[in-house]
Write an enzyme that holds these catalytic residues in place. Sequence first.
Site, PDB file in Angstrom:
ATOM      1  N   CYS A 183       0.825  -1.205   0.000  1.00 33.39           N
ATOM      2  CA  CYS A 183       0.000   0.000   0.000  1.00 33.39           C
ATOM      3  C   CYS A 183       0.859   1.254   0.000  1.00 33.39           C
ATOM      4  CB  CYS A 183      -0.880   0.024   1.231  1.00 33.39           C
ATOM      5  SG  CYS A 183      -1.854  -1.453   1.402  1.00 33.39           S
ATOM      6  N   ARG A 213       4.823   1.152  -6.132  1.00 33.01           N
ATOM      7  CA  ARG A 213       4.698   0.115  -5.102  1.00 33.01           C
ATOM      8  C   ARG A 213       3.684  -0.950  -5.495  1.00 33.01           C
ATOM      9  NH1 ARG A 213       6.599   2.296  -0.063  1.00 33.01           N
ATOM     10  NH2 ARG A 213       5.201   1.028   1.172  1.00 33.01           N
ATOM     11  N   TRP A 261      -3.004  -2.432  -1.814  1.00 30.62           N
ATOM     12  CA  TRP A 261      -2.606  -3.750  -2.343  1.00 30.62           C
ATOM     13  C   TRP A 261      -3.371  -4.732  -1.474  1.00 30.62           C
ATOM     14  CZ3 TRP A 261      -0.121  -6.283  -6.102  1.00 30.62           C
ATOM     15  CH2 TRP A 261       0.406  -7.551  -5.852  1.00 30.62           C
ATOM     16  N   ASN A 288      -1.798   0.493   6.117  1.00 30.58           N
ATOM     17  CA  ASN A 288      -0.910  -0.430   5.416  1.00 30.58           C
ATOM     18  C   ASN A 288      -0.537  -1.498   6.436  1.00 30.58           C
ATOM     19  OD1 ASN A 288       1.078  -1.635   3.893  1.00 30.58           O
ATOM     20  ND2 ASN A 288       2.590  -0.016   4.219  1.00 30.58           N
ATOM     21  N   GLY A 289      -0.561  -2.760   6.047  1.00 30.06           N
ATOM     22  CA  GLY A 289      -0.157  -3.816   6.974  1.00 30.06           C
ATOM     23  C   GLY A 289      -1.296  -4.786   7.240  1.00 30.06           C
ATOM     24  N   GLU A 305      17.247 -22.716  -8.042  1.00 24.28           N
ATOM     25  CA  GLU A 305      16.816 -21.320  -8.017  1.00 24.28           C
ATOM     26  C   GLU A 305      18.019 -20.375  -8.171  1.00 24.28           C
ATOM     27  OE1 GLU A 305      14.329 -19.592  -8.388  1.00 24.28           O
ATOM     28  OE2 GLU A 305      14.536 -17.724  -7.289  1.00 24.28           O
ATOM     29  N   LYS A 356      18.338 -17.637 -11.221  1.00 24.46           N
ATOM     30  CA  LYS A 356      18.556 -16.197 -11.022  1.00 24.46           C
ATOM     31  C   LYS A 356      19.716 -15.709 -11.895  1.00 24.46           C
ATOM     32  CE  LYS A 356      15.547 -15.121  -9.520  1.00 24.46           C
ATOM     33  NZ  LYS A 356      14.475 -15.959  -9.158  1.00 24.46           N
ATOM     34  N   GLU A 402      18.738 -15.636 -15.579  1.00 25.08           N
ATOM     35  CA  GLU A 402      17.760 -14.591 -15.896  1.00 25.08           C
ATOM     36  C   GLU A 402      18.363 -13.210 -15.995  1.00 25.08           C
ATOM     37  OE1 GLU A 402      15.120 -15.454 -12.456  1.00 25.08           O
ATOM     38  OE2 GLU A 402      13.547 -15.045 -13.910  1.00 25.08           O
ATOM     39  N   HIS A 459      26.794 -39.053 -12.289  1.00 24.28           N
ATOM     40  CA  HIS A 459      26.054 -39.732 -13.361  1.00 24.28           C
ATOM     41  C   HIS A 459      26.110 -38.950 -14.666  1.00 24.28           C
ATOM     42  CE1 HIS A 459      24.692 -42.664 -10.501  1.00 24.28           C
ATOM     43  NE2 HIS A 459      24.313 -41.692  -9.688  1.00 24.28           N
ATOM     44  N   LYS A 502       7.143 -10.012 -16.445  1.00 20.93           N
ATOM     45  CA  LYS A 502       6.843 -10.313 -15.049  1.00 20.93           C
ATOM     46  C   LYS A 502       5.736 -11.347 -14.933  1.00 20.93           C
ATOM     47  CE  LYS A 502       7.363  -9.937 -10.675  1.00 20.93           C
ATOM     48  NZ  LYS A 502       8.497 -10.695 -10.160  1.00 20.93           N
TER      49      LYS A 502
HETATM   50  C1  F6R Z   1      11.864 -16.254 -11.943  1.00 27.92           C
HETATM   51  C2  F6R Z   1      10.492 -15.913 -12.204  1.00 27.92           C
HETATM   52  C3  F6R Z   1       9.666 -16.850 -12.999  1.00 27.92           C
HETATM   53  C4  F6R Z   1       8.320 -17.064 -12.322  1.00 27.92           C
HETATM   54  C5  F6R Z   1       7.399 -17.933 -13.201  1.00 27.92           C
HETATM   55  C6  F6R Z   1       6.069 -18.195 -12.524  1.00 27.92           C
HETATM   56  O1  F6R Z   1      12.543 -15.245 -11.271  1.00 27.92           O
HETATM   57  O2  F6R Z   1      10.021 -14.885 -11.774  1.00 27.92           O
HETATM   58  O3  F6R Z   1      10.315 -18.065 -13.186  1.00 27.92           O
HETATM   59  O4  F6R Z   1       8.536 -17.670 -11.083  1.00 27.92           O
HETATM   60  O5  F6R Z   1       7.162 -17.278 -14.416  1.00 27.92           O
HETATM   61  O6  F6R Z   1       5.416 -17.024 -12.222  1.00 27.92           O
HETATM   62  P1  F6R Z   1       4.247 -16.986 -11.169  1.00 27.92           P
HETATM   63  O7  F6R Z   1       4.786 -17.325  -9.846  1.00 27.92           O
HETATM   64  O8  F6R Z   1       3.737 -15.567 -11.234  1.00 27.92           O
HETATM   65  O9  F6R Z   1       3.208 -17.973 -11.631  1.00 27.92           O
END
Ligand code: F6R
Length: 614
Positions: A2, A27, A75, A101-102, A484, A488, A491, A507, A609
């Site tokens: 928020c 935000r 939010w 907010n919170g 993971e 990162k 990406e 293997h 995103k």
């Molecule tokens: C990695 C990343 C993507 C998402 C994937 C699923 O940093 O952001 O691999 O994790 O596209 O996205 P959601 O969680 O929004 O379904």
Amino acid sequence: MCGIVGYVGAKPAQGVVIEGLRRLEYRGYDSAGIALVDGGTIVSDKRAGKLANLEKALADAPLPQVTTGIGHTRWATHGPPTDRNAHPHLGRERRVALVHNGIIENFAELRQRLESDGVEMASDTDTEVAAHLLEEQLETGVDLTVAMQNVCRGLEGAFTLVAVDSQDPDRVVAARRNSPLVVGIGEGENFLGSDVAAFIEHTREAMELGQDQVVTITREGVSVSGFDGTPAEGTRYHVDWDLSAAEKDGHDWFMRKEIFEQPRAVADSLLGRRGTDGLLQLDEMRLSDQDLRDIDKIIIIAAGTSFYAGMVAKYAIEHWCRIPVEVELASEFRYRDPILTASTLVVAISQSGETADTLQAIRHARVQRSKVLAICNTNGSTIPRESDGVIYTHAGPEIGVASTKGFLTQLVACYLLALYLAQVKGTRYGDEISQVMDQLDQMPAHVQTVLDKAEEVYALARDHVDSRSVLFLGRHAGYPVALEGALKLKEIAYLHAEGFAAGELKHGPIALVEEGLPILCVVPPRGRDQLHDKMISGIQEVRARGARTLCLAEEGDTTITPYADVLITLPQVPVLLQPLVAVVPLQLFACELATQLGHDVDQPRNLAKSVTVE
Ligand code: F6R
């Protein structure tokens, strides 16, 4: 997360508040609202959707030109993003308007008490209870500052509250506990904001508040007190950031800011999960205990980072609940003709709640009569709407494309789900569940300990700007962490990076190892001796072939020292919870390496995103 703005001065408050909200748009939010004090009455408007919707409504039905006001971008946490749930919320007599907010953890009991006193709630939010409580206090004859102090003493959770009283038009009062709030100090005017971006076009003089403090702003000044009324001092400072740095809280990237927000995000995701009876409660679970007792198999579906959270969930659920769990990539799920029955629980993990692969997978599961539970960070998004129940993570909006705090809060939600299932199915005793909850409550501090050593990780990243390839090794819950960490790096640093289960190396992948190849190794805690020792053997294998081993191991683990070219220590935590701390250095490593390479960390090439196509 928020956005909050408060203003009292000489300028038209509507303009200052709306402009402040626009500066806080970064935000993320799903509704917006404003309240102004107009000589003895509150005037207010609030709309679901973007700020433009509110501005259009204000253009169609203008509010009076007054000089005291508050505003909010919401939010959603409690209740969907609708007009009625948007802030500000008003008291029963419309004397008070309040934004928040919170999360107010004890809102259910407070709401029940207010309803039994005849108050009719106009929204589904936790916020509204605070508006009614403030009004109750004002009716006893105290002023808004004292009313705020009195109300805050009875609230649990994390919150920033900002309120106005129609009978006291020259005062705006705010309070904070574990949630952001700053004061902007002007000449004949003063401001409140979630962060300085809300007011830096008007003043660069700011004041930071301490924990559990109430602040009162008038045109003439600012006064601060504790929740108990004791006078206090805020800390003044001059803001020399530009707007873009202010939005990122002084960081260069949203991603870095979000990494540093993780202690707060983890804490928020744990808020309100334990009832007064000590039992776990998951508000929007919506699946009955009997439904859950009937479950004989769980299939977790997700994509990318969320998929790795699902892999950790498998370890936790199988261990604590003894229910078989499969973890499946959402994009593969439908095409293998999965065996789904009415006693299969499908858990869909999605930060955005809009990922097309995951959405199609849950639709398929529901056609087969399986129950679907979503773990999601975006209230009101499609996946939770189409699910039978939902556990919301409370990371706040994630702006950096690469998920960080989204991942940590998904892990928290997965642990909560596992513990909740254990409670309902009786596979763990109550005291065992409480013990894990206590350990989870320690995790924000542990994550902070890792963040405090960020410089060490940055130096390591800078040493690797010339690397062409980085491998990641893990075992058990450390294996998804390795995956993971590699994701990162791919990406945002566009580097070749692969994660492996340490036992799989011999293997095949060990053929990749050559002199100087950096391998990040996630070493499990020592509690599980076999696991730990096997990991050490894996590290020895790669080191013998010339790899440079960069090891993450718990504090005090001296057995690793002979095999680690570089050692980064992690706090001592149980093996199942270790992903929460172990992934953080990997996020920092990727972020710094990508920065050094000159990449756009927040918007990496070819990525979006939210992936809304299959
Ligand atoms: C990695 C990343 C993507 C998402 C994937 C699923 O940093 O952001 O691999 O994790 O596209 O996205 P959601 O969680 O929004 O379904």
